[in-house]
Design a protein around this motif. Sequence first.
Motif, PDB file in Angstrom:
ATOM      1  N   ASP A 113     -15.894   1.141   6.832  1.00 11.37           N
ATOM      2  CA  ASP A 113     -16.968   0.813   5.883  1.00 11.37           C
ATOM      3  C   ASP A 113     -16.433   0.221   4.581  1.00 11.37           C
ATOM      4  N   HIS A 114     -15.121   0.102   4.442  1.00 17.76           N
ATOM      5  CA  HIS A 114     -14.516  -0.363   3.191  1.00 17.76           C
ATOM      6  C   HIS A 114     -13.702  -1.630   3.431  1.00 17.76           C
ATOM      7  N   ASP A 115     -13.751  -2.538   2.483  1.00 17.35           N
ATOM      8  CA  ASP A 115     -12.941  -3.743   2.523  1.00 17.35           C
ATOM      9  C   ASP A 115     -11.628  -3.476   1.788  1.00 17.35           C
ATOM     10  N   ALA A 116     -10.518  -3.625   2.488  1.00 17.96           N
ATOM     11  CA  ALA A 116      -9.222  -3.258   1.922  1.00 17.96           C
ATOM     12  C   ALA A 116      -8.909  -4.024   0.648  1.00 17.96           C
ATOM     13  N   GLN A 117      -9.226  -5.308   0.627  1.00 17.97           N
ATOM     14  CA  GLN A 117      -8.881  -6.108  -0.548  1.00 17.97           C
ATOM     15  C   GLN A 117      -9.756  -5.740  -1.747  1.00 17.97           C
ATOM     16  N   GLU A 118     -11.002  -5.395  -1.500  1.00 18.39           N
ATOM     17  CA  GLU A 118     -11.845  -4.926  -2.597  1.00 18.39           C
ATOM     18  C   GLU A 118     -11.320  -3.601  -3.141  1.00 18.39           C
ATOM     19  N   VAL A 119     -10.891  -2.725  -2.254  1.00 14.47           N
ATOM     20  CA  VAL A 119     -10.343  -1.435  -2.684  1.00 14.47           C
ATOM     21  C   VAL A 119      -9.100  -1.650  -3.543  1.00 14.47           C
ATOM     22  N   LEU A 120      -8.180  -2.497  -3.087  1.00  9.00           N
ATOM     23  CA  LEU A 120      -6.950  -2.748  -3.840  1.00  9.00           C
ATOM     24  C   LEU A 120      -7.250  -3.381  -5.192  1.00  9.00           C
ATOM     25  N   ALA A 121      -8.191  -4.328  -5.213  1.00  5.91           N
ATOM     26  CA  ALA A 121      -8.536  -4.987  -6.472  1.00  5.91           C
ATOM     27  C   ALA A 121      -9.109  -3.982  -7.474  1.00  5.91           C
ATOM     28  N   TYR A 123      -8.443  -0.706  -7.562  1.00  2.00           N
ATOM     29  CA  TYR A 123      -7.336   0.130  -8.022  1.00  2.00           C
ATOM     30  C   TYR A 123      -6.500  -0.616  -9.063  1.00  2.00           C
ATOM     31  N   TRP A 124      -6.221  -1.879  -8.785  1.00  3.01           N
ATOM     32  CA  TRP A 124      -5.413  -2.676  -9.708  1.00  3.01           C
ATOM     33  C   TRP A 124      -6.078  -2.742 -11.081  1.00  3.01           C
ATOM     34  N   GLU A 125      -7.353  -3.018 -11.080  1.00  3.54           N
ATOM     35  CA  GLU A 125      -8.083  -3.143 -12.351  1.00  3.54           C
ATOM     36  C   GLU A 125      -8.037  -1.837 -13.133  1.00  3.54           C
ATOM     37  N   GLU A 126      -8.022  -0.717 -12.416  1.00  2.00           N
ATOM     38  CA  GLU A 126      -8.013   0.595 -13.066  1.00  2.00           C
ATOM     39  C   GLU A 126      -6.645   0.940 -13.646  1.00  2.00           C
ATOM     40  N   ALA A 128      -3.590  -1.315 -13.794  1.00  2.00           N
ATOM     41  CA  ALA A 128      -2.700  -2.341 -14.350  1.00  2.00           C
ATOM     42  C   ALA A 128      -2.910  -2.465 -15.856  1.00  2.00           C
ATOM     43  N   ALA A 129      -1.959  -3.116 -16.519  1.00  2.00           N
ATOM     44  CA  ALA A 129      -2.086  -3.353 -17.955  1.00  2.00           C
ATOM     45  C   ALA A 129      -3.314  -4.204 -18.235  1.00  2.00           C
ATOM     46  N   GLN A 130      -3.944  -3.943 -19.367  1.00  2.00           N
ATOM     47  CA  GLN A 130      -5.166  -4.659 -19.719  1.00  2.00           C
ATOM     48  C   GLN A 130      -4.908  -6.170 -19.725  1.00  2.00           C
ATOM     49  N   GLY A 131      -5.796  -6.880 -19.061  1.00  2.00           N
ATOM     50  CA  GLY A 131      -5.688  -8.331 -19.017  1.00  2.00           C
ATOM     51  C   GLY A 131      -4.816  -8.865 -17.904  1.00  2.00           C
ATOM     52  N   GLU A 132      -4.158  -7.953 -17.167  1.00  3.25           N
ATOM     53  CA  GLU A 132      -3.298  -8.388 -16.067  1.00  3.25           C
ATOM     54  C   GLU A 132      -4.154  -8.547 -14.815  1.00  3.25           C
ATOM     55  N   ALA A 133      -4.357  -9.778 -14.391  1.00  2.00           N
ATOM     56  CA  ALA A 133      -5.287 -10.078 -13.303  1.00  2.00           C
ATOM     57  C   ALA A 133      -4.701  -9.651 -11.957  1.00  2.00           C
ATOM     58  N   TRP A 134      -5.587  -9.210 -11.080  1.00  2.00           N
ATOM     59  CA  TRP A 134      -5.182  -8.870  -9.708  1.00  2.00           C
ATOM     60  C   TRP A 134      -4.615 -10.126  -9.038  1.00  2.00           C
ATOM     61  N   ALA A 242       2.798  -5.495  -5.453  1.00  2.00           N
ATOM     62  CA  ALA A 242       1.559  -5.408  -6.220  1.00  2.00           C
ATOM     63  C   ALA A 242       0.533  -4.560  -5.478  1.00  2.00           C
ATOM     64  N   GLU A 243       0.474  -4.694  -4.162  1.00  2.00           N
ATOM     65  CA  GLU A 243      -0.440  -3.865  -3.377  1.00  2.00           C
ATOM     66  C   GLU A 243      -0.010  -2.403  -3.426  1.00  2.00           C
ATOM     67  N   HIS A 244       1.291  -2.161  -3.363  1.00  2.00           N
ATOM     68  CA  HIS A 244       1.792  -0.789  -3.453  1.00  2.00           C
ATOM     69  C   HIS A 244       1.421  -0.167  -4.798  1.00  2.00           C
ATOM     70  N   PHE A 245       1.523  -0.944  -5.865  1.00  2.00           N
ATOM     71  CA  PHE A 245       1.171  -0.426  -7.182  1.00  2.00           C
ATOM     72  C   PHE A 245      -0.301  -0.018  -7.221  1.00  2.00           C
ATOM     73  N   ALA A 246      -1.163  -0.859  -6.667  1.00  2.00           N
ATOM     74  CA  ALA A 246      -2.584  -0.529  -6.638  1.00  2.00           C
ATOM     75  C   ALA A 246      -2.826   0.715  -5.777  1.00  2.00           C
ATOM     76  N   PHE A 247      -2.149   0.785  -4.645  1.00  5.99           N
ATOM     77  CA  PHE A 247      -2.329   1.870  -3.685  1.00  5.99           C
ATOM     78  C   PHE A 247      -1.804   3.194  -4.222  1.00  5.99           C
ATOM     79  N   CYS A 248      -0.659   3.149  -4.916  1.00  7.03           N
ATOM     80  CA  CYS A 248       0.001   4.365  -5.394  1.00  7.03           C
ATOM     81  C   CYS A 248       0.787   4.047  -6.665  1.00  7.03           C
TER      82      CYS A 248
END
Length: 279
Positions: A113-121, A123-126, A128-134, A242-248
């Motif tokens: 029921d979840h899109d992996a890329q939406e989930v990672l994006a 997490y990244w937004e939450e 990552a440093a402010q202003g650092e785009a996924w 970058a995906e690993h950072f979002a994931f964990c």
Amino acid sequence: MTVAGPAGMSVAGSRVTAMATLPNPLPALAADPSGGSLGLRLPAGTLLGTTDEGPRHEPLLWCADGRALPGGWAALEPARRAGLLPLVLETGDGHGGPDRWELMPGGVSYPGDHDAQEVLAEYWEEHAAQGEAWPGPAGPLAPGRDPDALAADVADTLLGDGGPFKEPRPALVPARRSADLPTAIGWTGPVNHEGDTARLSAVLRSWEDRFGIRVVGLGFDQLLVSVASPPTSQAAALAVAAEHFAFCPGNIHQGADPTLRAYADHQVLNQRTWHFWWD
């Protein structure tokens, strides 16, 4: 064989997870502890069916009572035909075995029921440093080793002396695919990062498809996967990092050199295992 309690259907609010529709072969082990009817020769083990949500009417997993030896994973391979997937559980890191892990299978949704890329994006937004785009997802990599054969080799390193797990035990879980194993047992190891493990399994499914990963080991708050097609260039490794950072995020934040580049070079590039842990 001892039975730690019964298991049942996963319900999260009004959601009934698709995991519950799988036939569960584990009850057969109550009357047939060696697993002969499933083509297995199991050591003494326990059927776990009591979770933080209470007792369940069917077992959730089977776990050996003692430490396994190298080759233990291969001995469990025939269970795949019955709908059971092998897994190595870390029971010696101070948190005990899965009966003490606060498993909550009723609190998860369905990975599909979840899109992996939406989930990672998200997490990244939450994190990552402010202003650092996924930067977007890493591309798929060329096929490498056979994923299941590699998983067996990696499992042997976990089960052998000197491996990264202190007290590894082989386990069997009813699941359709390796990426779903954490969700199938209601694992709550990453709860401070993500309360619905199905969202992490959605990412793991994507990594199965792109990198040939298999979930090989689980601890109270750690996850280890084998990687059949790891990145072989710095650019690809950095994209995966970058995906690993979002994931964990802790993988990078708690490293000796907490930068994506250093992590990509030392933990992703040409690495056949990826190891994650959450506080």
